[in-house]
Scaffold this motif. Structure first.
Motif, PDB file in Angstrom:
ATOM      1  N   SER A  20     -19.958 -11.979 -22.616  1.00 32.49           N
ATOM      2  CA  SER A  20     -20.047 -10.847 -21.739  1.00 32.49           C
ATOM      3  C   SER A  20     -20.859  -9.719 -21.894  1.00 32.49           C
ATOM      4  CB  SER A  20     -18.398 -10.137 -21.531  1.00 32.49           C
ATOM      5  OG  SER A  20     -17.815  -9.566 -22.614  1.00 32.49           O
ATOM      6  N   ASP A  53     -26.538 -10.750 -21.200  1.00 31.75           N
ATOM      7  CA  ASP A  53     -27.797 -10.298 -21.740  1.00 31.75           C
ATOM      8  C   ASP A  53     -28.112 -11.541 -22.648  1.00 31.75           C
ATOM      9  OD1 ASP A  53     -29.778  -9.714 -23.719  1.00 31.75           O
ATOM     10  OD2 ASP A  53     -28.968  -8.061 -24.428  1.00 31.75           O
ATOM     11  N   SER A  96     -18.306  -6.998 -11.592  1.00 37.78           N
ATOM     12  CA  SER A  96     -17.546  -5.738 -11.613  1.00 37.78           C
ATOM     13  C   SER A  96     -17.416  -5.324 -10.553  1.00 37.78           C
ATOM     14  CB  SER A  96     -18.044  -4.809 -12.638  1.00 37.78           C
ATOM     15  OG  SER A  96     -16.985  -3.942 -13.144  1.00 37.78           O
ATOM     16  N   GLY A 142     -21.631  -5.004 -18.451  1.00 37.13           N
ATOM     17  CA  GLY A 142     -20.935  -3.617 -18.225  1.00 37.13           C
ATOM     18  C   GLY A 142     -19.866  -3.846 -17.796  1.00 37.13           C
ATOM     19  N   HIS A 150     -25.072 -12.848 -15.438  1.00 39.75           N
ATOM     20  CA  HIS A 150     -24.988 -11.537 -15.564  1.00 39.75           C
ATOM     21  C   HIS A 150     -25.301 -10.831 -17.064  1.00 39.75           C
ATOM     22  CE1 HIS A 150     -24.217 -11.989 -11.443  1.00 39.75           C
ATOM     23  NE2 HIS A 150     -23.054 -12.531 -11.570  1.00 39.75           N
ATOM     24  N   GLY A 152     -23.672  -7.136 -22.111  1.00 41.12           N
ATOM     25  CA  GLY A 152     -24.508  -6.852 -21.238  1.00 41.12           C
ATOM     26  C   GLY A 152     -24.156  -6.919 -19.788  1.00 41.12           C
TER      27      GLY A 152
END
Length: 255
Positions: A176, A168, A46, A180, A166, A178
């Protein structure tokens, strides 16, 4: 593209050889440069500039019509109804779920309608559109697959890697989970890392794996050249989102 080696020579030195693995090896170092590009690394954390992502999406959307047309050619060229059905089902995803994603993302990123509805293609986008069209019009099933396989496989590779690095690992949700990410990053990962897409890419590779070893030396070289060109343009496509141009992308596909 690495030093040329025939598939038969590769197969002799490799346990359980796959034609698409040989093509990927031939496309180095651009393959690794594409799937490990800073664009996808920043997307996964991100930290990607939203203006760069907006420009990337505009350019990506600019050649969706040509991509759909190329898959349409593949439907006509596919050897049996089962293969045709797989391709048609993927086309349904591109023209429905993915198209909806683009429109919602353009709105969230503040991209004016005129910008994405009538985009000015970059050199990389124009070259990609030309490559997709020529591969479908001037060749057979193998040539069409030679551009479709790397185009989809590169995305499956970077998206699953981003989710693994990246996301979970304990989540039963989307890849995607986890991470963020804002939805326009998260859903772009999900579209290319969900189990159905991973399975489709492996199936698509299998189609090229089946036909590849049957090709004449001239066809094999052309398929390798088309695959390599696609990988190079994928790398350049990420770079142009930052306003960069890769001179190494300017080469022709062998006739």
């Amino acid at each position: 593209m690495t030093t040329a080696e025939t598939y038969s020579a590769y197969a002799e030195r490799t346990d359980e050889p796959r034609f698409t693995d040989w093509l990927r090896e031939q496309s180095q170092p651009d393959w690794d440069a594409a799937v490990e590009h800073r664009f996808v690394e920043e997307l996964g954390t991100s930290t990607l500039d939203e203006d760069a992502f907006a420009e990337y999406l505009v350019q990506d959307y600019a050649f969706v019509d040509e991509l759909v047309g190329t898959f349409g050619h593949a439907v006509g060229q596919a050897p049996d109804m089962a293969a045709k059905r797989q391709l048609v089902e993927f086309l349904d995803t591109v023209t429905d779920e993915e198209d909806d994603y683009f429109e919602r993302s353009f709105a969230a990123l503040g991209v004016e309608d005129s910008r994405w509805q009538d985009p000015e293609p970059t050199d990389a986008t124009a070259a990609f559109i030309d490559l997709l069209g020529r591969a479908a019009r001037e060749g057979g099933y193998a040539e069409t697959l030679a551009v479709l396989v790397p185009a989809e496989w590169i995305y499956e590779s970077w998206a699953t890697a981003a989710a693994a690095a990246h996301g979970d690992p304990d989540s039963d949700g989307l890849p995607s989970a986890g991470m963020g990410l804002p939805f326009y990053f998260a859903e772009w990962v999900d579209l290319h890392a969900v189990d159905s897409f991973v399975a489709f890419v492996d199936w698509l590779r299998g189609e090229l794996d089946a036909v590849g070893p049957t090709l004449s030396p001239r066809q094999e070289a052309r398929v390798a050249s088309l695959f390599d060109r696609t990988v190079t343009l994928e790398r350049q496509f990420f770079e142009t989102a930052y306003g960069e141009t890769a001179a190494t992308a300017d080469h022709e596909v062998s006739p």
